[in-house]
Write a protein that holds these residues in place. Structure first.
Motif, mmCIF file in Angstrom:
data_model
loop_
_atom_site.group_PDB
_atom_site.id
_atom_site.type_symbol
_atom_site.label_atom_id
_atom_site.label_comp_id
_atom_site.label_asym_id
_atom_site.label_seq_id
_atom_site.Cartn_x
_atom_site.Cartn_y
_atom_site.Cartn_z
ATOM 1 N N ARG A 57 0.910 -1.210 0.021
ATOM 2 C CA ARG A 57 0.086 0.132 -0.107
ATOM 3 C C ARG A 57 0.893 1.381 0.069
ATOM 4 O O ARG A 57 0.459 2.555 0.187
ATOM 5 N N ARG A 58 1.971 1.106 -0.458
ATOM 6 C CA ARG A 58 2.953 2.367 -0.136
ATOM 7 C C ARG A 58 2.537 3.258 -1.113
ATOM 8 O O ARG A 58 2.526 4.386 -0.768
ATOM 9 N N THR A 59 2.258 3.088 -2.375
ATOM 10 C CA THR A 59 1.720 4.172 -3.221
ATOM 11 C C THR A 59 0.315 4.916 -2.944
ATOM 12 O O THR A 59 0.339 6.101 -2.881
ATOM 13 N N GLU A 60 -0.387 4.168 -2.197
ATOM 14 C CA GLU A 60 -1.622 4.425 -1.934
ATOM 15 C C GLU A 60 -1.310 5.707 -0.623
ATOM 16 O O GLU A 60 -1.990 6.781 -0.667
ATOM 17 N N LEU A 61 -0.482 5.141 0.155
ATOM 18 C CA LEU A 61 -0.390 5.996 1.313
ATOM 19 C C LEU A 61 0.415 7.217 1.144
ATOM 20 O O LEU A 61 0.413 8.409 1.656
ATOM 21 N N GLU A 62 1.669 7.050 0.337
ATOM 22 C CA GLU A 62 2.292 8.248 -0.159
ATOM 23 C C GLU A 62 1.383 9.295 -0.778
ATOM 24 O O GLU A 62 1.651 10.587 -0.724
ATOM 25 N N ILE A 91 5.615 1.343 4.251
ATOM 26 C CA ILE A 91 5.056 2.538 3.698
ATOM 27 C C ILE A 91 5.758 3.452 2.992
ATOM 28 O O ILE A 91 5.110 4.221 2.242
ATOM 29 N N ALA A 92 7.100 3.506 3.254
ATOM 30 C CA ALA A 92 8.187 4.417 2.357
ATOM 31 C C ALA A 92 9.290 3.891 2.130
ATOM 32 O O ALA A 92 9.992 4.747 1.647
ATOM 33 N N GLY A 93 9.343 2.655 1.967
ATOM 34 C CA GLY A 93 10.549 1.956 1.347
ATOM 35 C C GLY A 93 11.863 1.857 2.043
ATOM 36 O O GLY A 93 13.040 1.819 1.559
ATOM 37 N N GLY A 94 11.841 1.922 3.394
ATOM 38 C CA GLY A 94 12.953 1.768 4.326
ATOM 39 C C GLY A 94 13.463 2.762 4.962
ATOM 40 O O GLY A 94 13.174 4.111 4.594
ATOM 41 N N ALA A 95 14.184 2.980 6.044
ATOM 42 C CA ALA A 95 14.592 4.046 6.907
ATOM 43 C C ALA A 95 16.005 4.584 6.538
ATOM 44 O O ALA A 95 16.808 3.752 6.287
ATOM 45 N N LEU A 96 16.402 5.532 6.502
ATOM 46 C CA LEU A 96 17.529 6.421 6.460
ATOM 47 C C LEU A 96 18.261 6.514 7.584
ATOM 48 O O LEU A 96 17.905 6.588 8.767
ATOM 49 N N GLU A 97 19.561 6.475 7.416
ATOM 50 C CA GLU A 97 20.679 6.815 8.714
ATOM 51 C C GLU A 97 20.458 8.257 9.099
ATOM 52 O O GLU A 97 20.281 9.167 8.230
ATOM 53 N N TYR A 98 20.380 8.626 10.301
ATOM 54 C CA TYR A 98 20.370 9.869 10.952
ATOM 55 C C TYR A 98 21.948 10.587 10.916
ATOM 56 O O TYR A 98 22.519 10.151 12.010
ATOM 57 N N ARG A 99 22.062 11.217 9.975
ATOM 58 C CA ARG A 99 23.621 11.795 9.824
ATOM 59 C C ARG A 99 23.244 13.526 9.869
ATOM 60 O O ARG A 99 22.244 14.018 9.657
ATOM 61 N N PHE A 100 24.348 14.154 10.210
ATOM 62 C CA PHE A 100 24.359 15.660 10.079
ATOM 63 C C PHE A 100 23.113 16.067 11.236
ATOM 64 O O PHE A 100 22.421 16.907 10.925
ATOM 65 N N ARG A 101 23.472 15.364 12.374
ATOM 66 C CA ARG A 101 22.199 15.661 13.449
ATOM 67 C C ARG A 101 22.195 16.897 13.916
ATOM 68 O O ARG A 101 22.923 17.551 13.980
ATOM 69 N N ALA A 102 21.015 17.243 14.739
ATOM 70 C CA ALA A 102 20.922 18.290 15.243
ATOM 71 C C ALA A 102 20.041 18.178 16.622
ATOM 72 O O ALA A 102 20.148 18.999 17.468
ATOM 73 N N ASN A 128 10.228 21.838 9.768
ATOM 74 C CA ASN A 128 10.506 20.826 8.689
ATOM 75 C C ASN A 128 11.938 19.915 9.004
ATOM 76 O O ASN A 128 12.818 20.490 9.270
ATOM 77 N N GLU A 129 11.598 18.546 9.190
ATOM 78 C CA GLU A 129 12.813 17.739 9.998
ATOM 79 C C GLU A 129 13.727 18.147 8.843
ATOM 80 O O GLU A 129 13.771 17.892 7.715
ATOM 81 N N HIS A 130 15.312 18.282 9.265
ATOM 82 C CA HIS A 130 16.458 18.584 8.600
ATOM 83 C C HIS A 130 16.266 19.696 7.536
ATOM 84 O O HIS A 130 17.207 19.670 6.654
ATOM 85 N N SER A 131 15.433 20.562 7.655
ATOM 86 C CA SER A 131 15.402 21.748 6.530
ATOM 87 C C SER A 131 16.691 22.182 6.346
ATOM 88 O O SER A 131 16.981 23.064 5.716
ATOM 89 N N TYR A 132 17.527 22.258 7.356
ATOM 90 C CA TYR A 132 18.907 22.861 7.466
ATOM 91 C C TYR A 132 19.799 22.173 6.715
ATOM 92 O O TYR A 132 20.906 22.862 6.468
ATOM 93 N N SER A 133 19.445 21.075 6.340
ATOM 94 C CA SER A 133 20.845 20.046 5.717
ATOM 95 C C SER A 133 20.800 20.113 4.220
ATOM 96 O O SER A 133 19.344 20.138 3.700
ATOM 97 N N PRO A 134 21.748 19.878 3.508
ATOM 98 C CA PRO A 134 21.716 19.798 2.022
ATOM 99 C C PRO A 134 20.904 18.577 1.719
ATOM 100 O O PRO A 134 20.841 18.524 0.366
ATOM 101 N N LEU A 135 21.034 17.528 2.604
ATOM 102 C CA LEU A 135 20.059 16.290 2.201
ATOM 103 C C LEU A 135 19.215 15.973 3.288
ATOM 104 O O LEU A 135 19.395 15.953 4.440
ATOM 105 N N CYS A 136 17.983 15.923 2.773
ATOM 106 C CA CYS A 136 16.590 15.955 3.677
ATOM 107 C C CYS A 136 16.132 14.617 3.533
ATOM 108 O O CYS A 136 15.819 14.204 2.330
ATOM 109 N N PRO A 137 14.818 14.221 4.486
ATOM 110 C CA PRO A 137 14.021 13.318 4.364
ATOM 111 C C PRO A 137 12.832 13.918 3.928
ATOM 112 O O PRO A 137 12.561 14.724 4.298
ATOM 113 N N ARG A 138 12.355 12.859 2.926
ATOM 114 C CA ARG A 138 11.142 13.257 2.162
ATOM 115 C C ARG A 138 9.819 13.259 3.289
ATOM 116 O O ARG A 138 8.791 13.749 3.229
ATOM 117 N N TYR A 139 10.039 11.974 3.877
ATOM 118 C CA TYR A 139 8.964 11.549 4.850
ATOM 119 C C TYR A 139 9.392 11.266 5.936
ATOM 120 O O TYR A 139 10.629 10.767 6.265
#
Length: 353
Positions: A57-62, A91-102, A128-139
């Motif tokens: 159901r990933r496509t539906e939920l996104e 739901i979203a295709g797997g979790a990212l590592e949390y780097r460049f932490r705040a 917005n989570e990580h919006s200070y970073s050059p690399l951000c999570p979409r979800y």
């Protein structure tokens, strides 16, 4: 700015019919309008595992997250952090590592973390989570493992509404100049750089920064300073809507609670603060602009209260989140998914005629 050729027109996702969930053992509650309240999908089958129901159901939920900003999955069974990992994968295709932490967080599973380890008496300003970073999570995917006895809500705000409420002259100023983020690590406040970058190897830190356009400066006493600029607004990757997306307000020292703000400004010069923001050209952001932005964020919020086993899918571009203070034990877990670079979607102002 016109959307790129062949991209959806702004608001296109809002006009799409919501994916059909008929025939499934759930009930869908869609509050009127497109406010910050999440769409609620509630299980009506006792003990239904979310990890089983969400498969396929990933496509539906996104799509629903793009429409509403957030989707609450309530009344399902989630059997701890490991089962939550499977939900995130579905739901979203797997979790990212949390780097460049705040934020201080504890890893409790494979790229699954406590939402924050800040003390219970502290509230957290919406962002917005990580919006200070050059690399951000979409979800973002949150899991209400143990809600607080009292308080501990997660305020949610509609980024579309925040964008509409910001004074046009303020938008134009930030669009032309961008946002500069300055961070200092190792002075006794904030996270130390080995935690932020998840390595104690200076060469690895330098490689990471160089790859993302972050300037770095090693200082005496094993201290580090980083600087990078980012856009004030970006185009949503799915709808091409232009949305306010940055940490200019959240990272500015004046947004902190007064006791912490006063302690930091007494201890450090402006350039040595753990975090501080400026216009992209290095000029200070005016006090009245920051007050206006804080009022806009706060005025666009509604409180979201947790129930045990709630899972909340957040489109990190279209919804901001925060935290209220609380009493008693609270453990909300979070995973981040699908990284993107805000610079790739930056809103560029039209040239002056």
């Amino acid at each position: 700015m016109k959307p790129p050729r062949n991209s959806p027109q702004p608001g296109a996702a809002l006009r799409r019919p919501a994916p059909s969930l008929s025939g499934n053992p759930v009930v869908v509650d869609a509050p009127a309008g497109h406010g910050p309240c999440p769409l609620v999908i509630q299980s009506r089958a006792e003990g239904l595992l979310l990890s089983a129901w969400s498969a396929g159901r990933r496509t539906e939920l996104e799509a629903l997250a793009t429409e509403r900003g957030a989707v609450l999955l309530r009344g399902f069974s989630v059997q701890g952090a490991e089962d939550f990992e499977t939900c995130v994968e579905n739901i979203a295709g797997g979790a990212l590592e949390y780097r460049f932490r705040a934020s201080p967080r504890t890893e409790v599973g494979r790229n699954v973390y406590t939402a924050t380890d800040y003390p219970a008496e502290q509230s957290i300003f919406p962002h917005n989570e990580h919006s200070y970073s050059p690399l951000c999570p979409r979800y973002l995917i949150f899991y209400g493992e143990t809600p607080a006895e009292q308080g501990g809500e997660t305020p949610l705000g509609d980024a579309r509404e925040i964008t509409r409420r910001i004074d046009p002259s303020v938008k134009e100023r930030f669009l032309r100049r961008g946002v500069l983020y300055v961070r200092n690590y190792g002075a006794g406040f904030g996270l130390p750089w080995p935690t932020v970058f998840q390595t104690d190897d200076r060469a690895e830190v330098e490689r990471y920064c160089a790859g993302l356009g972050i300037e770095w400066e090693w200082r005496s006493g094993d201290r580090l300073r980083t600087r990078q600029t980012g856009p004030a607004m970006i185009r949503h990757p799915a709808t091409a809507e232009q949305v306010w997306f940055n940490h200019a307000t959240f990272f500015h020292v004046t947004t902190l609670p007064a006791p912490l703000r006063d302690a930091l400004t007494a201890e450090f010069s402006a350039g040595d603060l753990p975090t501080q923001t400026y216009y992209g050209d290095g000029a200070p952001i005016e006090a009245d602009v920051l007050e206006h932005l804080r009022a806009v964020y706060q005025g666009a919020l509604t409180q979201f209260g947790w129930r045990r086993n709630d899972v909340l899918l957040v489109d990190n571009i279209l919804a901001v989140h925060g935290r209220t203070s609380f009493r008693g034990f609270r453990r909300i877990l979070v995973a981040m998914a699908q990284s993107f670079k805000p610079r790739d979607f930056a809103v560029i102002p039209e040239p002056s005629s």
